[in-house]
Write a protein that holds these residues in place. Sequence first.
Motif, PDB file in Angstrom:
ATOM      1  N   ASP A 177       5.398 -13.933  13.169  1.00 29.80           N
ATOM      2  CA  ASP A 177       4.047 -14.489  13.266  1.00 29.80           C
ATOM      3  C   ASP A 177       3.649 -15.012  11.889  1.00 29.80           C
ATOM      4  O   ASP A 177       3.334 -14.233  10.989  1.00 29.80           O
ATOM      5  CB  ASP A 177       3.060 -13.407  13.736  1.00 29.80           C
ATOM      6  N   GLY A 178       3.673 -16.304  11.725  1.00 22.42           N
ATOM      7  CA  GLY A 178       3.407 -16.906  10.428  1.00 22.42           C
ATOM      8  C   GLY A 178       1.978 -16.787   9.958  1.00 22.42           C
ATOM      9  O   GLY A 178       1.656 -17.198   8.845  1.00 22.42           O
ATOM     10  N   THR A 179       1.091 -16.212  10.779  1.00 21.05           N
ATOM     11  CA  THR A 179      -0.300 -16.029  10.371  1.00 21.05           C
ATOM     12  C   THR A 179      -0.573 -14.611   9.894  1.00 21.05           C
ATOM     13  O   THR A 179      -1.689 -14.304   9.471  1.00 21.05           O
ATOM     14  CB  THR A 179      -1.252 -16.347  11.533  1.00 21.05           C
ATOM     15  N   ALA A 180       0.420 -13.708   9.961  1.00 19.07           N
ATOM     16  CA  ALA A 180       0.245 -12.308   9.558  1.00 19.07           C
ATOM     17  C   ALA A 180       1.197 -11.979   8.418  1.00 19.07           C
ATOM     18  O   ALA A 180       2.350 -12.409   8.414  1.00 19.07           O
ATOM     19  CB  ALA A 180       0.507 -11.372  10.745  1.00 19.07           C
ATOM     20  N   LYS A 181       0.715 -11.204   7.447  1.00 19.44           N
ATOM     21  CA  LYS A 181       1.567 -10.845   6.312  1.00 19.44           C
ATOM     22  C   LYS A 181       2.739  -9.983   6.768  1.00 19.44           C
ATOM     23  O   LYS A 181       2.617  -9.200   7.711  1.00 19.44           O
ATOM     24  CB  LYS A 181       0.754 -10.058   5.270  1.00 19.44           C
ATOM     25  N   MET A 182       3.885 -10.150   6.098  1.00 22.30           N
ATOM     26  CA  MET A 182       5.011  -9.269   6.351  1.00 22.30           C
ATOM     27  C   MET A 182       4.582  -7.850   5.994  1.00 22.30           C
ATOM     28  O   MET A 182       4.074  -7.607   4.897  1.00 22.30           O
ATOM     29  CB  MET A 182       6.223  -9.690   5.530  1.00 22.30           C
ATOM     30  N   SER A 183       4.782  -6.918   6.926  1.00 18.33           N
ATOM     31  CA  SER A 183       4.242  -5.576   6.731  1.00 18.33           C
ATOM     32  C   SER A 183       5.124  -4.535   7.383  1.00 18.33           C
ATOM     33  O   SER A 183       5.677  -4.755   8.468  1.00 18.33           O
ATOM     34  CB  SER A 183       2.827  -5.496   7.323  1.00 18.33           C
ATOM     35  N   LYS A 184       5.211  -3.375   6.733  1.00 21.46           N
ATOM     36  CA  LYS A 184       5.955  -2.263   7.304  1.00 21.46           C
ATOM     37  C   LYS A 184       5.282  -1.720   8.560  1.00 21.46           C
ATOM     38  O   LYS A 184       5.920  -1.119   9.417  1.00 21.46           O
ATOM     39  CB  LYS A 184       6.085  -1.149   6.255  1.00 21.46           C
ATOM     40  N   SER A 185       3.977  -1.930   8.673  1.00 21.18           N
ATOM     41  CA  SER A 185       3.238  -1.387   9.817  1.00 21.18           C
ATOM     42  C   SER A 185       3.444  -2.192  11.093  1.00 21.18           C
ATOM     43  O   SER A 185       3.075  -1.735  12.176  1.00 21.18           O
ATOM     44  CB  SER A 185       1.737  -1.314   9.495  1.00 21.18           C
ATOM     45  N   ASP A 186       4.032  -3.379  10.984  1.00 25.35           N
ATOM     46  CA  ASP A 186       4.315  -4.177  12.185  1.00 25.35           C
ATOM     47  C   ASP A 186       5.333  -3.430  13.042  1.00 25.35           C
ATOM     48  O   ASP A 186       6.369  -2.995  12.547  1.00 25.35           O
ATOM     49  CB  ASP A 186       4.873  -5.539  11.777  1.00 25.35           C
ATOM     50  N   PRO A 187       5.057  -3.245  14.338  1.00 25.02           N
ATOM     51  CA  PRO A 187       5.990  -2.492  15.182  1.00 25.02           C
ATOM     52  C   PRO A 187       7.350  -3.159  15.352  1.00 25.02           C
ATOM     53  O   PRO A 187       8.319  -2.491  15.720  1.00 25.02           O
ATOM     54  CB  PRO A 187       5.251  -2.376  16.520  1.00 25.02           C
ATOM     55  N   SER A 188       7.442  -4.445  15.097  1.00 27.63           N
ATOM     56  CA  SER A 188       8.704  -5.161  15.291  1.00 27.63           C
ATOM     57  C   SER A 188       9.548  -5.159  14.020  1.00 27.63           C
ATOM     58  O   SER A 188       9.138  -5.691  12.981  1.00 27.63           O
ATOM     59  CB  SER A 188       8.436  -6.608  15.708  1.00 27.63           C
ATOM     60  N   GLU A 189      10.747  -4.603  14.106  1.00 28.44           N
ATOM     61  CA  GLU A 189      11.683  -4.637  12.981  1.00 28.44           C
ATOM     62  C   GLU A 189      12.103  -6.072  12.657  1.00 28.44           C
ATOM     63  O   GLU A 189      12.505  -6.371  11.534  1.00 28.44           O
ATOM     64  CB  GLU A 189      12.927  -3.799  13.295  1.00 28.44           C
ATOM     65  N   GLN A 190      12.022  -6.962  13.649  1.00 32.66           N
ATOM     66  CA  GLN A 190      12.408  -8.353  13.446  1.00 32.66           C
ATOM     67  C   GLN A 190      11.402  -9.126  12.604  1.00 32.66           C
ATOM     68  O   GLN A 190      11.657 -10.268  12.225  1.00 32.66           O
ATOM     69  CB  GLN A 190      12.573  -9.054  14.804  1.00 32.66           C
ATOM     70  N   SER A 191      10.264  -8.501  12.306  1.00 34.53           N
ATOM     71  CA  SER A 191       9.216  -9.200  11.566  1.00 34.53           C
ATOM     72  C   SER A 191       9.446  -9.189  10.065  1.00 34.53           C
ATOM     73  O   SER A 191       8.792  -9.930   9.327  1.00 34.53           O
ATOM     74  CB  SER A 191       7.856  -8.552  11.861  1.00 34.53           C
ATOM     75  N   ARG A 192      10.365  -8.336   9.585  1.00 32.46           N
ATOM     76  CA  ARG A 192      10.521  -8.150   8.144  1.00 32.46           C
ATOM     77  C   ARG A 192      11.983  -7.924   7.774  1.00 32.46           C
ATOM     78  O   ARG A 192      12.789  -7.520   8.605  1.00 32.46           O
ATOM     79  CB  ARG A 192       9.686  -6.961   7.665  1.00 32.46           C
ATOM     80  N   ILE A 193      12.292  -8.157   6.519  1.00 27.48           N
ATOM     81  CA  ILE A 193      13.623  -7.884   5.978  1.00 27.48           C
ATOM     82  C   ILE A 193      13.481  -6.767   4.951  1.00 27.48           C
ATOM     83  O   ILE A 193      12.783  -6.926   3.944  1.00 27.48           O
ATOM     84  CB  ILE A 193      14.230  -9.145   5.331  1.00 27.48           C
ATOM     85  N   HIS A 194      14.108  -5.641   5.222  1.00 30.89           N
ATOM     86  CA  HIS A 194      14.085  -4.517   4.296  1.00 30.89           C
ATOM     87  C   HIS A 194      15.109  -4.735   3.192  1.00 30.89           C
ATOM     88  O   HIS A 194      16.149  -5.373   3.411  1.00 30.89           O
ATOM     89  CB  HIS A 194      14.435  -3.212   5.031  1.00 30.89           C
ATOM     90  N   LEU A 195      14.846  -4.167   2.034  1.00 30.41           N
ATOM     91  CA  LEU A 195      15.826  -4.248   0.949  1.00 30.41           C
ATOM     92  C   LEU A 195      17.083  -3.462   1.288  1.00 30.41           C
ATOM     93  O   LEU A 195      18.116  -3.654   0.645  1.00 30.41           O
ATOM     94  CB  LEU A 195      15.229  -3.716  -0.355  1.00 30.41           C
ATOM     95  N   THR A 196      17.002  -2.599   2.295  1.00 30.48           N
ATOM     96  CA  THR A 196      18.169  -1.809   2.703  1.00 30.48           C
ATOM     97  C   THR A 196      18.943  -2.448   3.850  1.00 30.48           C
ATOM     98  O   THR A 196      19.959  -1.908   4.284  1.00 30.48           O
ATOM     99  CB  THR A 196      17.711  -0.401   3.129  1.00 30.48           C
ATOM    100  N   ASP A 197      18.484  -3.590   4.355  1.00 25.31           N
ATOM    101  CA  ASP A 197      19.182  -4.245   5.465  1.00 25.31           C
ATOM    102  C   ASP A 197      20.557  -4.745   5.016  1.00 25.31           C
ATOM    103  O   ASP A 197      20.720  -5.250   3.897  1.00 25.31           O
ATOM    104  CB  ASP A 197      18.373  -5.429   5.997  1.00 25.31           C
TER     105      ASP A 197
END
Length: 331
Positions: A190-210
């Motif tokens: 969702d390009g209108t929402a900040k990348m966040s750990k609280s987003d339930p979707s793991e697909q929304s963010r890239i972790h440094l551990t990925d």
Amino acid sequence: MRVVSGIQPTGDLHLGNLLGAILRWVRMQDEAECLFFLADLHALTVDIEPALLRANVREMAAALIASGIDPDKSIVFAHSAVPAHAELCWILNCTARMGWLNRMTQWKDKAGKNREGSSVGLFDYPVLQAADVLIYQATHVPVGEDQKQHIELARDIALKFNNDFDIELFIPPEPFIGGGTAARVMSLRDGTAKMSKSDPSEQSRIHLTDSDDVIAQKIRKAKTDPDPLPDDPTLLEGRPEAKNLVGILAAMTGETPETVLQRFAGQGFGAFKPVLADATIALVGPLRDRLIELRRDETALDAILAAGAEKAAALAAPTLAEAYRAVGLRG
């Protein structure tokens, strides 16, 4: 110039943290004297398991060091290890005014409709933020748009205290504009929402551990639109997902969005995403490997934090002593 900044120890860092703050901190180390702290006292404003909080402090310390924060250049420490923060906060609580805190937009956002059920700490944490900065006589604080109001509050508190007690103790801090531009990284879904750990979707963010494969897969599945990329960034308005991905690539390669678009103008995301994936893996991969290595030695991490806390406490002590004298608690 002395710069102070903190980050809450909330577990895994993601690409938004890295591009939005931490790499800017890394660059700051060559421009100013820097203190970076793990804000575990601020973390108490929400419910968190004690054992998890302690583990998160170590994890965040490892992630910062892996990303390039150098304990030999900067002072890195856990917030709670320097009691002067909390002590000064109480004195500043008696200077700050309820009306000032009631106007803080982040308080309104975080408390929502449950203000009566929210903790006093959540309401008061901007005063602790002010103490975090003023205790070290910081001249500058790196902030994003959502934190500018907190710097203004710290300045108001500093000026009122100095005026109330006829003393020039606290330096009203300025926003720090060095360290390069901080990227505003949005969700991959969702390009209108900040990348966040609280987003339930793991697909929304890239972790440094990925892993490299997971990073490539998340970028491949990142939400886009069917239109080709333009040659002008202004034409990305109304296309939040496209704007986000272009901005991420620009931040990682040090280019401007204009330069990125010149490379991909007229092409679709089938050509763009593999390049973005390769750039992300090139940036995150070495940090991930270093983080895994640092995690294995908790004793070394604790030693780094203890040494940083000792240095920070020594810097904080004269200001705290002077504040006590100013209000009449010491002779």
